[in-house]
Design a protein around this motif. Structure first.
Motif, short mmCIF file in Angstrom:
data_model
loop_
_atom_site.label_atom_id
_atom_site.label_comp_id
_atom_site.label_asym_id
_atom_site.label_seq_id
_atom_site.Cartn_x
_atom_site.Cartn_y
_atom_site.Cartn_z
N GLY A 168 6.47 -16.44 2.82
CA GLY A 168 7.64 -16.72 2.00
C GLY A 168 8.83 -17.19 2.82
N SER A 169 8.98 -16.63 4.03
CA SER A 169 10.09 -17.04 4.88
C SER A 169 9.94 -18.47 5.38
N LYS A 170 8.71 -19.00 5.29
CA LYS A 170 8.44 -20.37 5.73
C LYS A 170 8.32 -21.34 4.55
N GLY A 171 8.68 -20.86 3.36
CA GLY A 171 8.58 -21.72 2.18
C GLY A 171 7.16 -21.87 1.67
N ALA A 172 6.29 -20.92 2.00
CA ALA A 172 4.89 -20.98 1.60
C ALA A 172 4.55 -19.75 0.76
N ASP A 173 3.33 -19.70 0.26
CA ASP A 173 2.90 -18.54 -0.52
C ASP A 173 1.59 -17.95 -0.02
N GLU A 174 1.07 -18.46 1.08
CA GLU A 174 -0.17 -17.94 1.64
C GLU A 174 -0.20 -18.19 3.14
N THR A 175 -0.85 -17.30 3.87
CA THR A 175 -1.07 -17.50 5.30
C THR A 175 -2.56 -17.61 5.56
N ILE A 176 -2.92 -18.45 6.50
CA ILE A 176 -4.32 -18.61 6.93
C ILE A 176 -4.43 -18.02 8.32
N GLU A 223 -9.72 -16.14 7.01
CA GLU A 223 -9.39 -16.11 5.59
C GLU A 223 -7.88 -16.21 5.41
N GLY A 224 -7.46 -16.23 4.16
CA GLY A 224 -6.05 -16.14 3.84
C GLY A 224 -5.66 -14.70 3.60
N THR A 225 -4.37 -14.48 3.38
CA THR A 225 -3.90 -13.13 3.13
C THR A 225 -4.60 -12.51 1.94
N VAL A 247 -11.18 -19.13 2.36
CA VAL A 247 -10.86 -20.53 2.64
C VAL A 247 -12.13 -21.38 2.65
N PHE A 248 -11.99 -22.61 2.17
CA PHE A 248 -13.07 -23.59 2.18
C PHE A 248 -12.53 -24.86 2.81
N GLY A 276 -15.10 -11.57 9.52
CA GLY A 276 -14.21 -10.50 9.07
C GLY A 276 -13.59 -10.75 7.73
N CYS A 277 -13.93 -11.88 7.09
CA CYS A 277 -13.35 -12.18 5.78
C CYS A 277 -13.98 -11.31 4.69
N LEU A 278 -13.27 -11.18 3.59
CA LEU A 278 -13.77 -10.44 2.45
C LEU A 278 -14.85 -11.26 1.74
#
Length: 290
Positions: free
Chosen positions: A157-165, A175-177, A181-182, A197-199
């Motif tokens: 959010g501090s970077k103007g985004a809504d997800e981290t990879i 994965e993302g938060t 990811v594909f 380690g991804c879900l």
């Protein structure tokens, strides 16, 4: 009525106090959860989500989870919610416990919340400065211990985004938060393996199954095949990126690290396959164990 709360077998006023101060799910995050999309008034892929809930519970060492009770809770909460429902959240905690990491005697607490509101309409992502520990005690568990994800979401959010990879500890794409990811590259679609380690995302699994059935070249990458450098290929336009979750479906990442991205044709096709299949089969059977 939105939201609706069903707690330990009873529909309750969602605005009333309901969490015990000594509930271990509250004090130390000793719980597991599932979030489901609502399609046509039903909890989508409920059976698969319940299978993963059981897996997470067993990994956490919980005993006595009544899956039939959970299913009934979902159905009763949705019936109460009506047509405005878009999302179901199932939470199971270990119940009352001491003010330490030591778990109490139970019984388990089951909470079902039904809410409304739209799903995320788009995805803008950034690369995370932190990594996922693929050797954690709760790797692959959908645990309520979500503090590190909350920190990463705030960073996005501090970077103007809504997800981290993020990468794992070996620098492999993970994965993302709150998403899998594909990547579309070299004429196929690949997603990181569970060994990263991804879900084991429900949407991830369905995309692999339904995509292959529809003739889309989609597969799980070999361990170590995808490093974080794959995101540099995305930024150069040599590959395309999408995220998946129960609420997002398969969603094009329109921006990464402030760079606008074009949508991949195979990913767009795969998204269409998923949407069409999900409309037909609201509760796809889990894959057979081998």
């Amino acid at each position: 009525m939105i939201p609706v709360a069903w707690i330990d077998g009873v529909l309750q006023d969602p605005s009333a106090p309901a969490i015990a101060p000594v509930d271990h799910g509250f004090t130390v995050g000793d719980g597991v959860f599932e979030t489901l999309e609502v399609r046509k008034g039903a909890a989508f892929a409920l059976t698969r989500h319940l299978h993963r809930l059981v897996y997470s519970s067993e990994r956490m060492g919980f005993k006595g989870l009544d899956v039939d009770l959970v299913r009934r809770g979902v159905e009763e909460a949705l019936a109460e919610a009506g047509d405005d429902a878009t999302r179901v959240r199932i939470t199971v905690t270990s119940g009352h416990g001491p003010m330490s990491s030591v778990r109490g005697e139970g019984p388990l607490r089951v909470v079902v919340i039904v809410t409304g509101g739209p799903a995320p309409a788009r995805c803008r992502a950034v690369r995370s400065p932190w990594c996922r520990n693929e050797r954690s005690a709760v790797t692959g568990v959908k645990s309520t211990s979500y503090a590190e994800n909350a920190v990463m979401a705030a960073y996005a959010g501090s970077k103007g985004a809504d997800e981290t990879i993020m990468a794992n500890t070996q620098g492999h794409l993970c994965e993302g938060t709150g998403t899998n990811v594909f990547l579309e590259k070299d004429g196929e679609v690949v997603t990181p393996p569970l060994a990263s380690g991804c879900l084991a995302g429900i949407t991830r699994g369905l995309l692999l199954e339904w995509g292959a059935r529809a003739g889309v070249p989609v597969r799980v990458a070999a361990p170590g095949e995808l490093t974080m450098s794959a995101l540099d290929e995305v930024l150069r336009g040599e590959a395309h990126l999408a995220v998946t979750s129960s609420t997002r479906g398969l969603q094009h990442v329109e921006m990464l690290d402030g760079v606008e991205l074009a949508q991949g044709r195979l990913l767009e096709r795969l998204s269409g396959v998923y949407s069409s299949a999900a409309d037909v089969d609201l509760d796809p059977a889990p894959p057979r164990s081998k």
